[in-house]
Design a protein around this motif. Structure first.
Motif, PDB file in Angstrom:
ATOM      1  N   CYS A 161       0.832  -1.204   0.000  1.00  0.00           N
ATOM      2  CA  CYS A 161       0.000   0.000   0.000  1.00  0.00           C
ATOM      3  C   CYS A 161       0.871   1.259   0.000  1.00  0.00           C
ATOM      4  O   CYS A 161       0.642   2.177  -0.796  1.00  0.00           O
ATOM      5  CB  CYS A 161      -0.917  -0.028   1.215  1.00  0.00           C
ATOM      6  N   LEU A 162       1.859   1.292   0.853  1.00  0.00           N
ATOM      7  CA  LEU A 162       2.761   2.447   0.932  1.00  0.00           C
ATOM      8  C   LEU A 162       3.539   2.617  -0.370  1.00  0.00           C
ATOM      9  O   LEU A 162       3.671   3.732  -0.884  1.00  0.00           O
ATOM     10  CB  LEU A 162       3.708   2.303   2.119  1.00  0.00           C
ATOM     11  N   GLN A 163       4.024   1.514  -0.916  1.00  0.00           N
ATOM     12  CA  GLN A 163       4.748   1.580  -2.182  1.00  0.00           C
ATOM     13  C   GLN A 163       3.822   2.114  -3.286  1.00  0.00           C
ATOM     14  O   GLN A 163       4.217   2.952  -4.083  1.00  0.00           O
ATOM     15  CB  GLN A 163       5.285   0.204  -2.555  1.00  0.00           C
ATOM     16  N   ASP A 165      -6.752  10.921  -4.462  1.00  0.00           N
ATOM     17  CA  ASP A 165      -7.405  10.699  -3.173  1.00  0.00           C
ATOM     18  C   ASP A 165      -6.659   9.579  -2.437  1.00  0.00           C
ATOM     19  O   ASP A 165      -6.999   8.412  -2.558  1.00  0.00           O
ATOM     20  CB  ASP A 165      -8.872  10.328  -3.401  1.00  0.00           C
ATOM     21  N   PRO A 166      -5.616   9.941  -1.683  1.00  0.00           N
ATOM     22  CA  PRO A 166      -4.801   8.920  -1.029  1.00  0.00           C
ATOM     23  C   PRO A 166      -5.580   8.067  -0.030  1.00  0.00           C
ATOM     24  O   PRO A 166      -5.334   6.875   0.076  1.00  0.00           O
ATOM     25  CB  PRO A 166      -3.688   9.698  -0.337  1.00  0.00           C
ATOM     26  N   LEU A 167      -6.522   8.654   0.686  1.00  0.00           N
ATOM     27  CA  LEU A 167      -7.296   7.882   1.655  1.00  0.00           C
ATOM     28  C   LEU A 167      -8.131   6.817   0.947  1.00  0.00           C
ATOM     29  O   LEU A 167      -8.165   5.659   1.378  1.00  0.00           O
ATOM     30  CB  LEU A 167      -8.195   8.800   2.484  1.00  0.00           C
ATOM     31  N   GLN A 168      -8.781   7.185  -0.160  1.00  0.00           N
ATOM     32  CA  GLN A 168      -9.562   6.204  -0.918  1.00  0.00           C
ATOM     33  C   GLN A 168      -8.631   5.126  -1.484  1.00  0.00           C
ATOM     34  O   GLN A 168      -8.989   3.958  -1.528  1.00  0.00           O
ATOM     35  CB  GLN A 168     -10.355   6.874  -2.042  1.00  0.00           C
ATOM     36  N   PHE A 169      -7.434   5.523  -1.891  1.00  0.00           N
ATOM     37  CA  PHE A 169      -6.450   4.556  -2.392  1.00  0.00           C
ATOM     38  C   PHE A 169      -6.115   3.528  -1.319  1.00  0.00           C
ATOM     39  O   PHE A 169      -6.043   2.330  -1.587  1.00  0.00           O
ATOM     40  CB  PHE A 169      -5.185   5.284  -2.867  1.00  0.00           C
ATOM     41  N   VAL A 219      -6.616  -2.019   0.608  1.00  0.00           N
ATOM     42  CA  VAL A 219      -6.915  -3.034   1.613  1.00  0.00           C
ATOM     43  C   VAL A 219      -8.065  -3.916   1.137  1.00  0.00           C
ATOM     44  O   VAL A 219      -8.024  -5.134   1.276  1.00  0.00           O
ATOM     45  CB  VAL A 219      -7.249  -2.372   2.975  1.00  0.00           C
ATOM     46  N   GLN A 220      -9.071  -3.302   0.539  1.00  0.00           N
ATOM     47  CA  GLN A 220     -10.268  -4.052   0.154  1.00  0.00           C
ATOM     48  C   GLN A 220     -10.103  -4.840  -1.142  1.00  0.00           C
ATOM     49  O   GLN A 220     -10.595  -5.953  -1.262  1.00  0.00           O
ATOM     50  CB  GLN A 220     -11.449  -3.082   0.026  1.00  0.00           C
ATOM     51  N   TYR A 221      -9.415  -4.257  -2.148  1.00  0.00           N
ATOM     52  CA  TYR A 221      -9.350  -4.873  -3.477  1.00  0.00           C
ATOM     53  C   TYR A 221      -7.936  -5.192  -3.953  1.00  0.00           C
ATOM     54  O   TYR A 221      -7.769  -5.838  -4.973  1.00  0.00           O
ATOM     55  CB  TYR A 221     -10.000  -3.958  -4.522  1.00  0.00           C
ATOM     56  N   GLY A 222      -6.929  -4.669  -3.280  1.00  0.00           N
ATOM     57  CA  GLY A 222      -5.554  -4.832  -3.725  1.00  0.00           C
ATOM     58  C   GLY A 222      -5.076  -3.577  -4.439  1.00  0.00           C
ATOM     59  O   GLY A 222      -5.873  -2.801  -4.975  1.00  0.00           O
ATOM     60  N   PRO A 254     -11.061   4.852  -8.987  1.00  0.00           N
ATOM     61  CA  PRO A 254     -10.257   3.641  -8.814  1.00  0.00           C
ATOM     62  C   PRO A 254     -10.603   2.637  -9.914  1.00  0.00           C
ATOM     63  O   PRO A 254     -11.743   2.615 -10.402  1.00  0.00           O
ATOM     64  CB  PRO A 254     -10.684   3.109  -7.445  1.00  0.00           C
ATOM     65  N   LEU A 255      -9.647   1.811 -10.295  1.00  0.00           N
ATOM     66  CA  LEU A 255      -9.838   0.863 -11.384  1.00  0.00           C
ATOM     67  C   LEU A 255     -11.054  -0.039 -11.160  1.00  0.00           C
ATOM     68  O   LEU A 255     -11.820  -0.295 -12.086  1.00  0.00           O
ATOM     69  CB  LEU A 255      -8.577   0.023 -11.575  1.00  0.00           C
ATOM     70  N   HIS A 256     -11.252  -0.506  -9.918  1.00  0.00           N
ATOM     71  CA  HIS A 256     -12.386  -1.406  -9.667  1.00  0.00           C
ATOM     72  C   HIS A 256     -13.721  -0.715  -9.943  1.00  0.00           C
ATOM     73  O   HIS A 256     -14.663  -1.340 -10.416  1.00  0.00           O
ATOM     74  CB  HIS A 256     -12.344  -1.985  -8.243  1.00  0.00           C
TER      75      HIS A 256
END
Length: 176
Positions: free
Chosen positions: A51-53, A62-66, A71-74, A87-89
């Motif tokens: 996640c950090l990388q 939107d870093p928080l949404q990222f 965590v939820q989808y990878g 987000p891609l999903h």
């Protein structure tokens, strides 16, 4: 705060994990090993490392949404489209919805296509005025057709304020 909620003579509740004010007198090295074991046991070291990388490589809008999406989808599905911030999903699901509405596979949605879709999936809830207003909100081009990009931009504004569960529910409802 806990002490304010306690009745006189009552013992404080047992603390699970480690509480900063109630740490066991363990050497730092032993605490470090406990922490590492906990992180490894739950694969959190790998998860947060990825996640950090991803955060520093992608620098998402939107870093928080990222972080939530990672965590939820990878991390791969959490990557955000530079043009829309989606987000891609979410983008993938919206493109699937776009294809359902664009029956002729032209890459554009006409008011008539939107009307046919609404009649089939939301005809009882959307009147002609509401449908026209929604179509206008998409900010269709001068040809009065909605492109995939305009569709995504519209939904990026709409979906920014809802959780992943609410988004999934919205799309599911629109696809069924």
């Amino acid at each position: 705060m806990d002490s304010l909620l306690q009745k006189p003579g009552q013992k404080p509740p047992q603390v699970q994990g480690r509480h900063v004010d109630k740490l066991d007198a363990l050497p730092d090295e032993q605490l470090k090993k406990q922490d590492e074991a906990y992180l490894a046991k739950h694969h959190l070291d790998k998860l947060f490392g990825e996640c950090l990388q991803g955060l520093v490589q992608e620098m998402p809008r939107d870093p928080l949404q990222f972080i939530i999406d990672s965590v939820q989808y990878g991390v791969e599905q959490a990557k955000q489209d530079p043009a829309t911030g989606l987000p891609l999903h979410r983008k993938d699901k919206l493109l699937e919805l776009f294809r359902v509405i664009d029956k002729q596979d032209t890459g554009r949605i006409s008011f008539r296509s939107m009307q046919m879709y609404a009649n089939r999936y939301g005809g009882q809830t959307l009147g002609p005025e509401e449908l026209s207003s929604i179509f206008t909100d998409f900010k269709a081009g001068s040809d009065n057709l909605i492109t995939q990009q305009e569709f995504l931009v519209f939904f990026s504004r709409v979906s920014k304020t809802i959780s992943n569960a609410q988004f999934e529910s919205m799309v599911k409802e629109m696809l069924n």
